[in-house]
Scaffold this motif. Structure first.
Motif, PDB file in Angstrom:
ATOM      1  N   VAL A  33       0.841  -1.203   0.000  1.00  0.00           N
ATOM      2  CA  VAL A  33       0.000   0.000   0.000  1.00  0.00           C
ATOM      3  C   VAL A  33       0.876   1.252   0.000  1.00  0.00           C
ATOM      4  O   VAL A  33       0.601   2.205  -0.735  1.00  0.00           O
ATOM      5  N   ARG A  34       1.935   1.253   0.789  1.00  0.00           N
ATOM      6  CA  ARG A  34       2.849   2.413   0.804  1.00  0.00           C
ATOM      7  C   ARG A  34       3.492   2.630  -0.560  1.00  0.00           C
ATOM      8  O   ARG A  34       3.590   3.756  -1.047  1.00  0.00           O
ATOM      9  N   SER A  37       0.741   3.929  -2.946  1.00  0.00           N
ATOM     10  CA  SER A  37       0.346   5.291  -2.585  1.00  0.00           C
ATOM     11  C   SER A  37       1.376   6.319  -3.031  1.00  0.00           C
ATOM     12  O   SER A  37       1.026   7.465  -3.339  1.00  0.00           O
ATOM     13  N   GLU A  41      -1.180  10.403  -7.168  1.00  0.00           N
ATOM     14  CA  GLU A  41      -2.219  10.885  -6.263  1.00  0.00           C
ATOM     15  C   GLU A  41      -3.457   9.987  -6.275  1.00  0.00           C
ATOM     16  O   GLU A  41      -4.105   9.803  -5.247  1.00  0.00           O
ATOM     17  N   TYR A  43      -3.656   6.807  -6.416  1.00  0.00           N
ATOM     18  CA  TYR A  43      -3.431   5.702  -5.482  1.00  0.00           C
ATOM     19  C   TYR A  43      -3.483   6.209  -4.044  1.00  0.00           C
ATOM     20  O   TYR A  43      -4.081   5.569  -3.180  1.00  0.00           O
ATOM     21  N   ALA A  44      -2.851   7.336  -3.809  1.00  0.00           N
ATOM     22  CA  ALA A  44      -2.859   7.920  -2.458  1.00  0.00           C
ATOM     23  C   ALA A  44      -4.291   8.179  -2.005  1.00  0.00           C
ATOM     24  O   ALA A  44      -4.645   7.914  -0.854  1.00  0.00           O
ATOM     25  N   PHE A  47      -6.091   4.850  -1.130  1.00  0.00           N
ATOM     26  CA  PHE A  47      -5.612   4.213   0.088  1.00  0.00           C
ATOM     27  C   PHE A  47      -5.522   5.173   1.274  1.00  0.00           C
ATOM     28  O   PHE A  47      -4.885   4.866   2.274  1.00  0.00           O
ATOM     29  N   SER A  48      -6.186   6.309   1.189  1.00  0.00           N
ATOM     30  CA  SER A  48      -6.074   7.321   2.244  1.00  0.00           C
ATOM     31  C   SER A  48      -6.739   6.908   3.558  1.00  0.00           C
ATOM     32  O   SER A  48      -6.348   7.382   4.617  1.00  0.00           O
TER      33      SER A  48
END
Length: 83
Positions: A33-34, A37, A41, A43-44, A47-48
């Motif tokens: 996930v990191r 992310s 943006e 992806y970020a 997964f925020s």
């Protein structure tokens, strides 16, 4: 390692695709996930809030701290409700 990553429902809509092959060195789902992310943006944004997501590794529901190991597939999706 290469890994199939699947996105369902609003996760797919935010990322803009339902499936992709990812080259990763991630040891756990959280590591993956990191990595995702940090890509872009979209992806970020997807997964925020991990409390709004569920994850399955090789079609088994698991947590974000789960090791990826020799997995072939990781899927992300919102919690399901029944009726």
């Amino acid at each position: 390692m290469k890994l199939d990553v699947l996105y369902f429902a609003w996760v797919r809509e935010r990322i803009g695709e339902g499936r992709e092959v990812v080259e990763t060195e991630a040891a756990t789902v959280a590591d993956l996930v990191r990595e995702l992310s940090a890509r872009e943006e979209r992806y970020a944004l997807a997964f925020s809030d991990l409390t709004a997501l569920r994850v399955a590794v090789d079609q088994e529901l698991t947590g974000f701290d789960a090791p990826i190991g020799n997995a072939r597939e990781v899927a992300f999706f919102p919690p399901m409700t029944g009726g």
